[in-house]
Scaffold this active site. Structure first.
Site, PDB file in Angstrom:
ATOM      1  N   ASP A  50       0.838  -1.206   0.000  1.00  0.00           N
ATOM      2  CA  ASP A  50       0.000   0.000   0.000  1.00  0.00           C
ATOM      3  C   ASP A  50       0.872   1.254   0.000  1.00  0.00           C
ATOM      4  O   ASP A  50       0.732   2.121   0.847  1.00  0.00           O
ATOM      5  CB  ASP A  50      -0.942  -0.034   1.210  1.00  0.00           C
ATOM      6  N   ASP A  87      -1.712  -2.751  -3.947  1.00  0.00           N
ATOM      7  CA  ASP A  87      -2.009  -1.319  -3.998  1.00  0.00           C
ATOM      8  C   ASP A  87      -0.705  -0.594  -4.267  1.00  0.00           C
ATOM      9  O   ASP A  87      -0.223   0.240  -3.493  1.00  0.00           O
ATOM     10  CB  ASP A  87      -2.696  -0.838  -2.726  1.00  0.00           C
ATOM     11  N   TYR A  90      -1.567   4.388  -6.281  1.00  0.00           N
ATOM     12  CA  TYR A  90      -2.823   5.057  -5.889  1.00  0.00           C
ATOM     13  C   TYR A  90      -3.111   6.219  -6.832  1.00  0.00           C
ATOM     14  O   TYR A  90      -2.205   6.802  -7.411  1.00  0.00           O
ATOM     15  CB  TYR A  90      -2.685   5.594  -4.460  1.00  0.00           C
ATOM     16  N   ASN A 125      -6.694  -3.875  -4.776  1.00  0.00           N
ATOM     17  CA  ASN A 125      -7.956  -3.380  -5.337  1.00  0.00           C
ATOM     18  C   ASN A 125      -7.781  -2.045  -6.050  1.00  0.00           C
ATOM     19  O   ASN A 125      -8.428  -1.779  -7.074  1.00  0.00           O
ATOM     20  CB  ASN A 125      -9.027  -3.273  -4.250  1.00  0.00           C
ATOM     21  N   HIS A 219      -3.127  -9.626  -1.391  1.00  0.00           N
ATOM     22  CA  HIS A 219      -3.342  -8.234  -0.973  1.00  0.00           C
ATOM     23  C   HIS A 219      -4.283  -8.142   0.222  1.00  0.00           C
ATOM     24  O   HIS A 219      -3.999  -7.439   1.196  1.00  0.00           O
ATOM     25  CB  HIS A 219      -3.902  -7.399  -2.124  1.00  0.00           C
ATOM     26  N   HIS A 228     -10.432  -2.576   7.414  1.00  0.00           N
ATOM     27  CA  HIS A 228     -11.215  -3.459   6.549  1.00  0.00           C
ATOM     28  C   HIS A 228     -11.625  -4.753   7.248  1.00  0.00           C
ATOM     29  O   HIS A 228     -12.611  -5.374   6.854  1.00  0.00           O
ATOM     30  CB  HIS A 228     -10.419  -3.799   5.285  1.00  0.00           C
ATOM     31  N   HIS A 254      -3.463  -4.220   2.343  1.00  0.00           N
ATOM     32  CA  HIS A 254      -4.859  -3.753   2.347  1.00  0.00           C
ATOM     33  C   HIS A 254      -5.178  -2.902   3.569  1.00  0.00           C
ATOM     34  O   HIS A 254      -5.556  -1.733   3.407  1.00  0.00           O
ATOM     35  CB  HIS A 254      -5.825  -4.927   2.226  1.00  0.00           C
ATOM     36  N   ASP A 255      -5.088  -3.438   4.768  1.00  0.00           N
ATOM     37  CA  ASP A 255      -5.208  -2.581   5.946  1.00  0.00           C
ATOM     38  C   ASP A 255      -3.893  -1.848   6.129  1.00  0.00           C
ATOM     39  O   ASP A 255      -2.815  -2.462   6.137  1.00  0.00           O
ATOM     40  CB  ASP A 255      -5.560  -3.406   7.191  1.00  0.00           C
ATOM     41  N   HIS A 256      -3.977  -0.524   6.309  1.00  0.00           N
ATOM     42  CA  HIS A 256      -2.778   0.316   6.353  1.00  0.00           C
ATOM     43  C   HIS A 256      -2.189   0.303   7.756  1.00  0.00           C
ATOM     44  O   HIS A 256      -2.231   1.289   8.488  1.00  0.00           O
ATOM     45  CB  HIS A 256      -3.127   1.736   5.905  1.00  0.00           C
TER      46      HIS A 256
END
Length: 337
Positions: A50, A87, A90, A125, A219, A228, A254-256
Site C-alpha cells: 500500500d 495497492d 494510488y 484493489n 493483498h 477493513h 490492504h489494511d494500512h
C-alpha cells in the site's frame, strides 16, 4: 548472478506476454519462478504494501530518506528480494505502461542500493481501478528490471516456496457495489470460473510442494483487526486450503497497518504489512489478545529472515526503521504434523 537472473526473468515475462499467459488462465497452471538462496542456504527479504503515492504520505520516509529506513534495514540483512503486497499505485492503478506514476512512485522512491533487488508484486484493489495489463506488462520490466508483477504465481526459493494469489476478484462488493469506481475485470470474467480454477491451482500447488516452509502472499487480509477487517470471502474459500496444506505464513496488505495474528487452531500466522505510505491512526477493532500478537497503526514495513532450514525470524519496523516487534518460530515445534 543477480543481473543475469533479472535478464532471464525479463525474457520469461516477454515470452509470457507474447503467448498470452500473463493472466492466470483457467487452462494453465500457475507460472513458476526461481529465486536462489544465499550460498549458506539462508534467505532474507522485506515486505511492504500500500505504498504507491509518488513519495507522499511518508512513502519516501519509509523507503529511504534519512535516517535511512528500508534501505538501511535491507543492507543490514543483505536481503535477496522485496515483496509488495499490492495497492502499488494510488488511487487508480496505472493508466498504461507509460504512466509517469511508475517512475514517480517506484523507480525514483526505492533508490537505496540494497533495494535494487528483484521485487515480487501482487495486485491490490486500487490497482484494479487502472489498466491491469500495464502492471503485468514486460514493458515495465524493461524500464526497471526489478519489477515483476503477475496476478498469481509461484516463487521457489529452495527451502521456502511462495504462492502469490490474486485476491481482489474474490471480494463480492467490488462487483455488486463498486460505488463510483470502475474496475478492470478483463481476463477475470466469468468470475466463477476464474476463482474456481485459481483455487484448484493453488490447492494443487500447495499439496505437491515439498518446501520446508510455505508462505502465501495476497493483498487482502484473511484475519485483521484493522479498518477493513477480515475478508470473509477468503475466510470461506481460501483459509481452509491453507490450513489443510500446512501453510506457515499468510502475508498481506490492504489494511494500512502492521499486524500479527496467530491462528487459534493451527501454526498459521497472519501478517499484515500495509504501512508503506498512508496509515489510519486509531482505526482498530478489539481482538482476542491470545491471538493478537502485535498491532501498529502507523507506517512501516516487515522483514523475514530464514537463517536455517528450521528457523524463521520476523520483524516489523516503523517509519524511522526502529524495531517494533519481533517473532520467531522453529519448524521443530510442529514436527509431529
Amino acid at each position: 548472478m543477480a543481473l543475469l537472473w533479472r535478464k532471464a526473468t525479463a525474457f520469461c515475462l516477454a515470452i509470457t506476454a507474447l503467448f498470452g499467459l500473463c493472466s492466470v488462465s483457467s487452462l494453465a497452471e500457475l507460472q513458476r519462478f526461481e529465486q536462489p538462496a544465499k550460498a549458506d542456504g539462508s534467505l532474507s527479504f522485506l515486505v511492504v504494501g500500500d505504498w504507491g503515492r509518488r513519495g507522499s504520505f511518508n512513502q519516501s520516509r519509509v523507503a529511504h530518506q534519512p535516517p535511512c529506513k528500508m534501505g538501511r534495514i535491507g543492507e543490514a540483512l543483505d536481503i535477496d528480494f522485496v515483496i509488495s503486497t499490492g495497492d502499488n499505485f494510488y488511487d487508480n492503478g496505472l493508466s498504461g505502461v507509460h504512466d509517469s506514476d511508475f517512475e514517480k512512485s517506484f523507480t525514483k522512491v526505492y533508490t537505496a542500493p540494497s533495494l535494487q533487488k528483484q521485487w515480487y508484486s501482487v495486485l491490490g484493489n486500487h490497482d484494479y481501478r487502472g489498466k491491469v495489463a500495464a502492471q503485468l506488462s514486460p514493458v515495465l520490466t524493461r524500464m526497471d528490471s526489478r519489477w515483476l508483477c503477475l496476478r498469481s504465481f509461484i516463487l521457489n526459493a529452495e527451502i521456502v516456496e511462495f504462492f502469490f494469489i490474486d485476491t481482489t476478484p474474490f471480494v463480492d462488493k467490488y462487483f455488486t457495489d463498486p460505488e463510483d469506481h470502475e474496475y478492470d475485470w478483463k481476463d477475470i470474467l466469468p468470475r466463477e470460473s476464474y476463482l474456481s480454477n485459481l483455487l484448484q491451482d493453488v490447492e494443487t500447488a500447495l499439496r505437491e510442494s515439498t518446501a520446508k516452509w510455505k508462505i502465501v502472499v495476497g493483498h487482502h487480509a484473511i484475519r485483521s483487526a484493522g479498518h477493513h477487517g477480515d475478508t470473509v470471502e477468503l475466510v470461506d474459500q481460501l483459509l481452509p486450503i491453507l490450513k489443510a496444506n500446512n501453510v506457515d505464513l499468510y502475508v498481506n496488505g490492504h489494511d494500512h497497518c502492521l499486524e500479527q495474528i496467530s491462528s487459534p487452531d493451527s501454526p498459521l500466522q497472519f501478517l499484515t504489512s500495509g504501512g508503506g505510505s498512508k496509515a489510519w491512526r486509531g482505526d482498530m477493532e478489539w481482538w482476542n489478545p491470545q491471538e493478537m500478537k502485535f498491532y501498529y497503526d502507523g507506517q512501516g514495513f516487515m522483514s523475514v529472515q530464514i537463517t536455517t532450514a528450521t528457523q524463521v525470524d520476523i520483524a516489523f519496523y516503523d517509519v524511522y526503521g526502529e524495531v517494533l516487534h519481533r517473532w520467531s518460530t522453529s519448524k521443530e515445534m510442529y514436527s509431529s504434523m
